[in-house]
Write a protein that holds these residues in place. Structure first.
Motif, PDB file in Angstrom:
ATOM      1  N   ASN A   1      10.832 -12.299 -30.251  1.00  0.00           N
ATOM      2  CA  ASN A   1      11.164 -11.249 -29.075  1.00  0.00           C
ATOM      3  C   ASN A   1       9.732 -10.407 -28.796  1.00  0.00           C
ATOM      4  N   SER A   2       8.982 -10.306 -29.835  1.00  0.00           N
ATOM      5  CA  SER A   2       7.727  -9.515 -29.888  1.00  0.00           C
ATOM      6  C   SER A   2       6.613 -10.417 -30.249  1.00  0.00           C
ATOM      7  N   LEU A   3       5.481 -10.536 -29.621  1.00  0.00           N
ATOM      8  CA  LEU A   3       4.420 -11.345 -30.159  1.00  0.00           C
ATOM      9  C   LEU A   3       3.198 -10.564 -29.822  1.00  0.00           C
ATOM     10  N   ASP A   4       2.350 -10.185 -30.839  1.00  0.00           N
ATOM     11  CA  ASP A   4       1.052  -9.298 -30.423  1.00  0.00           C
ATOM     12  C   ASP A   4      -0.054  -9.933 -31.519  1.00  0.00           C
ATOM     13  N   LEU A   5      -1.021 -10.929 -30.682  1.00  0.00           N
ATOM     14  CA  LEU A   5      -1.926 -11.453 -31.436  1.00  0.00           C
ATOM     15  C   LEU A   5      -3.287 -10.975 -31.055  1.00  0.00           C
TER      16      LEU A   5
ATOM     17  N   GLU B   1       7.942  -8.479 -25.465  1.00  0.00           N
ATOM     18  CA  GLU B   1       6.563  -7.709 -25.599  1.00  0.00           C
ATOM     19  C   GLU B   1       5.819  -9.045 -25.799  1.00  0.00           C
ATOM     20  N   LEU B   2       4.737  -9.061 -25.078  1.00  0.00           N
ATOM     21  CA  LEU B   2       3.477 -10.318 -25.417  1.00  0.00           C
ATOM     22  C   LEU B   2       2.225  -9.670 -25.131  1.00  0.00           C
ATOM     23  N   ASN B   3       1.399  -9.753 -26.313  1.00  0.00           N
ATOM     24  CA  ASN B   3       0.065  -9.284 -26.211  1.00  0.00           C
ATOM     25  C   ASN B   3      -0.996 -10.245 -26.724  1.00  0.00           C
ATOM     26  N   LEU B   4      -1.960 -10.904 -25.974  1.00  0.00           N
ATOM     27  CA  LEU B   4      -2.832 -11.777 -26.539  1.00  0.00           C
ATOM     28  C   LEU B   4      -4.286 -11.265 -25.709  1.00  0.00           C
ATOM     29  N   SER B   5      -4.353 -10.101 -25.686  1.00  0.00           N
ATOM     30  CA  SER B   5      -5.568  -9.460 -25.171  1.00  0.00           C
ATOM     31  C   SER B   5      -6.636  -9.536 -26.058  1.00  0.00           C
ATOM     32  N   TYR B   6      -7.763  -9.520 -25.582  1.00  0.00           N
ATOM     33  CA  TYR B   6      -9.319  -9.353 -26.420  1.00  0.00           C
ATOM     34  C   TYR B   6      -9.306 -10.487 -27.555  1.00  0.00           C
ATOM     35  N   ASN B   7      -9.118 -11.789 -26.968  1.00  0.00           N
ATOM     36  CA  ASN B   7      -9.585 -12.909 -27.983  1.00  0.00           C
ATOM     37  C   ASN B   7     -10.512 -13.689 -27.113  1.00  0.00           C
TER      38      ASN B   7
ATOM     39  N   PHE C   1       4.086 -16.582 -17.325  1.00  0.00           N
ATOM     40  CA  PHE C   1       3.354 -15.417 -17.438  1.00  0.00           C
ATOM     41  C   PHE C   1       2.555 -14.767 -16.250  1.00  0.00           C
ATOM     42  N   ALA C   2       2.225 -15.761 -15.185  1.00  0.00           N
ATOM     43  CA  ALA C   2       1.364 -15.473 -14.046  1.00  0.00           C
ATOM     44  C   ALA C   2       1.796 -14.473 -13.395  1.00  0.00           C
ATOM     45  N   ASN C   3       2.129 -13.383 -13.604  1.00  0.00           N
ATOM     46  CA  ASN C   3       2.614 -12.398 -12.637  1.00  0.00           C
ATOM     47  C   ASN C   3       2.272 -10.957 -13.142  1.00  0.00           C
ATOM     48  N   ASP C   4       2.491  -9.884 -12.532  1.00  0.00           N
ATOM     49  CA  ASP C   4       1.990  -8.513 -12.886  1.00  0.00           C
ATOM     50  C   ASP C   4       2.486  -7.991 -14.104  1.00  0.00           C
ATOM     51  N   LYS C   5       3.763  -8.681 -14.443  1.00  0.00           N
ATOM     52  CA  LYS C   5       4.467  -7.982 -15.576  1.00  0.00           C
ATOM     53  C   LYS C   5       3.607  -8.286 -16.786  1.00  0.00           C
TER      54      LYS C   5
END
Length: 986
Positions: free
Chosen positions: A548-552, A572-578, A588-592
């Motif tokens: 349900n929640s993935l933060d990499l 919750e999904l966070n793949l930022s700063y990789n 995932f191609a939307n503002d959300k």
């Protein structure tokens, strides 16, 4: 001939009883005919005997053969009270508890003139307690508990000249406790607990009952101060005034109660300090005044008492803990959490007493943890959260193999954790978060084979995570974020098939993500943010059904984002700063998800324009194609717009755009939902409205619930006729709920006569439909077990994580929906109630909400709303999962599933209860889950666990709590997820 006649006459005269049953036996047969005996329990009662003395439950005088006692406990008998019993001239004891006697008490009972003992508890008696009971001159023991008796306690009972025990616990009695009871001078035991009396004081006249030994007045709606006169009860051994609205101080006169063993005053509004002179209470072993407003310090004289249990949590006590408390030789339980106590704990605490439980959380204690807590080798629970303890964890605790729970969160502890402390064999919760502990996680942790929660975040642990952690087969939660851990994640971690939450963020871990992560099928949260991981994101992450929640974020992951991640249902999904590149997957191609991908300059598509890879000519041909296509779409769109314009205008009259409210970023138009509400799409009809399956133009499927007229004003927590503002406020609260086990409310419409709720669609329908339909075979035990945990976690979120908490009030299998992976989600908040903590979570309602078979017993007559009502209903759901049976049905007669299970367990054992479709290899696990269900459906609300505890018990399937009988003096209660059983004095 004459000789033969004389011989026959002599034979008959010498055996006068051989040819017929005596008179007492005939009376008993008459009573039998007045009862329904479906189990043929009274088969031994027949006319072939000459006396009834060998019949089941019958006791006779050994000389006269007269019946003196009848005991028919738990035989499943039903019907009216058999007046024929009172025709037995020598009957002194009549016991019919735990049956289904369902009448009023007849006037014929007054003919039981020799009756000393009358027990009609645990039946279904109705009506008032009759005045004519006072006509039983020899009655000493009267037990009418656990019935449906109503009205007030008649003043005429004071006329019983020899009454010693009066038990009216758990009925529907109203009025106030009459002062006339003080006229029963012979009374020794007065038990009136769990009745919805009108608010009233404790009669001060009860202090005149000088023979009184026990007073049990829990949940009697008592108000005002505790009378000083109760200090006159010199023979009193047990007094329980808990869970009322008593105010004022604890009377100093209590210190004169030299024989009192147990004092229960918890959950009132008592104030002031503990009375001086408590050292005079030389027999006191159990003292609980928790959840009041007490102030002052703990007096030293408490330590001079033979205390076994001292509970003063959730008050406003200050000062330091008396060091002399360590001298107590009987103390097994010390609970002082949520006060304002300071100073150090006595260094020899536990040296002189069989200490089992210590909880001083949320105070201002400092200094070191006492080293002798486990000196006797019996210590079980160390809970010191939210204090200022310093120093290290004592080496001696590493030898304490009896410890089951350790919670040291939020202190100033430092140094290394003792090697043997890591491997305590019975510990199932080890919480060391938010300290300054250092050193390595020892490979000795393999010895902690019962561990289910390992919480190490926000410390200074370093080194690698040992491979041995993969041996902890029961580990459900592992959090070690914000430490200095390094190296790779051990490959053995994939063996943890019960792991639900893994948080290793903000460390120095490196390497590629471990292979075989697909085996962690119960993983719901994965947080590896801010480490040094590299390589590609494994596509097998997309096969985790519950994630349900993935933060990499904050790593060095490279390559493309696996499209398989679109299979997940992420909140919750966070793949930022990789260092990710390529197209962002279309889901995932939307503002959300815009903030989920920042800091990856190689990504392209929705956020950064089309990916490169073609020449100018090719790009120009694409542009021309797009313009032509746009022109065609424009012309078609104009035609369509003209055709639909009038229909849309008409639709807007019913559903104004200004009245729509969205709670998520929507990929569809609210009006598109509204126009598809045709009868062909109806998938369900209930008391509150119709439910439609709506297939949208983009292929997405939603469920839309259109409320009936009256229910349009009663969507969330209000009685019919409540206003629009309540609807808006409370639906908005539910719209903010974000949990994997609660059905998403996409949007709603509130306009005039139309109220519409749009939810996510659940393909497998409701649990009720699955259990009673042809798909039942799909529900094997692992699936049912997962459904129970899912639903429990959803309710736990409502009760414990929402601010303010929410009581669902209609928990049932119909309102537990299943998605395509059989993930369970709680739905239908049509009668949910926001809990007002100011009223201690028990607000009266003007009507009963809920469904037959699921309504908690106390709710039916008190109309009090709290979380315990939901817990009872969820217990019924667990029984449905275990038995495969509905909550109500003709096969139960006038009973329901809860009573059927209890009776079936007693008569036929576990195998008679378990759904025969379930594989017998899961028998032990099913048995433990059944125990959780029985604990939840205990008739006494205070004995039910919290929903957080239910989740824990289900996850561990090791904590089996025995349900107590209503007449037990003490009941268990819970704190911080674990049930604690108070000890009942024999």
């Amino acid at each position: 001939m004459l000789v033969f006649f004389l011989f026959l006459l002599l034979s008959l005269s010498s055996h006068p009883l051989s040819l017929s049953l005596n008179q007492d036996g005939l009376f008993l047969l008459q009573a039998k005919r007045q009862l329904s005996d479906p189990d043929n329990s009274l088969s031994s009662w027949n006319s072939s005997d000459h006396t009834p003395c060998q019949w089941r439950g019958v006791t006779c005088n050994s000389l006269t053969a007269a019946v003196t006692a009848v005991n028919l406990t738990s035989l499943g008998l039903s019907g009216n009270f058999p007046a024929a019993f009172c025709r037995l001239p020598s009957l002194s004891s009549l016991s019919l508890p735990d049956n289904l006697i369902n009448s009023t008490l007849p006037a014929a009972i007054t003919t039981c003139r020799s009756l000393h003992y009358l027990d009609l508890s645990d039946n279904a008696l109705v009506g008032p307690i009759p005045d004519y009971l006072a006509e039983l001159p020899t009655l000493r023991h009267l037990d009418l508990s656990s019935n449906n008796l109503s009205g007030g306690i008649p003043a005429s009972l004071a006329a019983l000249p020899k009454l010693e025990t009066l038990v009216l616990v758990y009925n529907l009695l109203s009025g106030i406790i009459p002062s006339s009871l003080s006229n029963i001078s012979t009374l020794k035991h007065l038990q009136l607990a769990y009745n919805p009396f009108h608010p009233g004081p404790i009669p001060s006249q009860l202090g005149n009952l000088t023979n009184l030994e026990t007073i049990w007045l829990t949940q009697c709606n008592l108000v005002g101060p505790i009378p000083d006169s109760l200090g006159n009860l010199a023979r009193l051994t047990n007094i329980d005034l808990s869970q009322n609205n008593l105010t004022g101080t604890i009377p100093k006169s209590f210190t004169r109660l030299r024989r009192v063993i147990q004092v229960e005053l918890y959950q009132n509004s008592l104030s002031g300090e503990l009375p001086s002179g408590m050292s005079n209470m030389t027999s006191l072993k159990f003292f609980d005044a928790s959840m009041n407003e007490l102030t002052g310090k703990l007096p030293n004289e408490l330590c001079e008492l033979p205390l076994a249990s001292l509970n003063l949590y959730e008050n406003q006590l200050g000062g330091s803990l008396p060091f002399s408390i360590a001298r107590s030789s009987n103390l097994f339980e010390l609970k002082l959490f949520k006060n304002k106590l300071v100073g150090e704990l006595p260094s020899d605490l536990g040296s002189n007493s069989p200490l089992l439980h210590l909880d001083v959380s949320t105070n201002g204690f400092s200094g070191e943890i006492p080293a002798n807590l486990c000196r006797r080798g019996e210590f079980e629970e160390l809970i010191l959260m939210f204090n200022s303890f310093s120093g290290g964890i004592p080496e001696s605790l590493g030898n304490c193999k009896s410890i089951t729970r350790v919670r040291l969160k939020n202190n100033n502890l430092s140094g290394s954790v003792p090697e043997r402390f890591w491997g305590l064999p019975r510990v199932h919760l080890l919480e060391l978060s938010d300290n300054s502990l250092s050193g390595h996680i020892s490979n000795a942790i393999s010895g902690a084979y019962n561990l289910s929660s390992l919480l190490l975040s926000n410390n200074k642990f370093s080194g690698s995570i040992p491979e041995e952690i993969g041996l902890l087969n029961g580990l459900v939660e592992f959090t070690a974020g914000n430490n200095n851990l390094s190296g790779q994640i051990p490959g053995s971690l994939v063996n943890l098939n019960q792991l639900g939450n893994l948080d290793l963020s903000y460390n120095q871990l490196s390497g590629e993500l471990f292979g075989g992560i697909r085996h962690l099928t119960k993983l719901t949260g994965l947080n590896l943010a801010n480490n040094s991981f590299y390589g590609g994101i494994p596509s097998e992450l997309g096969s985790l059904p519950l994630l349900n929640s993935l933060d990499l974020s904050g790593n060095s992951f490279s390559g493309e984002i696996p499209p398989q991640l679109q299979n997940l249902k992420l909140s919750e999904l966070n793949l930022s700063y990789n260092r990710l590149s390529g197209d962002v997957p279309s889901l995932f191609a939307n503002d959300k998800y815009r903030m989920s991908f920042i800091g990856n300059p190689g990504l392209c598509g929705y956020f950064s324009g089309p990916c490169r890879g073609s020449g100018k000519g090719k790009n120009w041909s694409y542009v021309k194609y797009i313009f032509v296509l746009a022109g065609v779409l424009f012309i078609v769109g104009m035609v369509w717009f003209c055709m639909k314009y009038m229909k849309v205008r008409k639709l807007k009259k019913g559903f104004s755009t200004s009245r729509w409210r969205s709670f998520h970023k929507l990929g569809f138009s609210e009006f598109e939902v509204a126009k598809l509400l045709s009868e062909d799409n109806v998938i369900g009809t209930g008391a509150s409205g119709k439910v439609y399956k709506v297939v949208l133009s983009n292929g997405e499927v939603v469920a839309a619930k259109k409320l009936w007229g009256a229910n349009a004003n009663n969507v969330v927590g209000n009685v019919v006729g409540s206003g629009k503002d309540d609807f808006d406020a409370e639906v908005e609260t539910l719209g903010r709920i974000r949990h994997k086990n609660i059905v998403k409310l996409w949007c709603c419409c509130n306009s005039g006569d139309h109220r519409l709720l749009v939810y996510e669609y659940m393909p497998n329908g409701s649990l009720a439909d699955m259990l009673k339909g042809g798909k039942k075979s799909l529900l094997d035990w692992p699936t049912r077990y997962k459904i129970a945990i899912d639903a429990a976690e959803g309710l736990s979120y409502l009760h414990h994580d929402c601010v303010p908490p929410i009581v669902h009030r209609d928990v049932k299998s119909n309102n537990i929906l299943l998605d395509e992976e059989f993930v369970a989600k709680v739905s239908d908040f049509g009668v949910a109630k926001i809990v007002n903590r100011a009223s201690q979570g028990t607000e009266p309602m003007s009507a009963i909400a809920g469904s037959y078979g699921y309504i908690a017993p106390e709710y039916a007559y008190t109309l009090r709303v709290n979380e315990k009502s939901d817990i009872y209903s969820f217990g019924v759901v667990i029984l449905e999962l275990v038995t495969g049976r509905p909550p109500i049905g003709p096969e139960y007669g006038e009973n329901d599933l809860v009573k059927w299970v209890s009776f079936a367990l007693e008569q036929g054992g576990l195998d008679h209860v378990i759904d025969p479709m379930l594989d017998s290899k899961y028998r032990e696990e099913i048995s433990k889950v059944l125990s959780v269900g029985l604990h939840c459906t205990n008739p006494l609300p205070i004995t039910r666990p919290t929903m957080r505890s239910v989740v824990k018990m289900l996850q561990e399937v090791t904590t089996v709590t025995k349900c107590r009988n209503v007449k037990d003096w003490k009941v268990p209660y819970t704190h911080e997820g674990t049930s604690y059983n108070n000890i009942k004095e024999a």
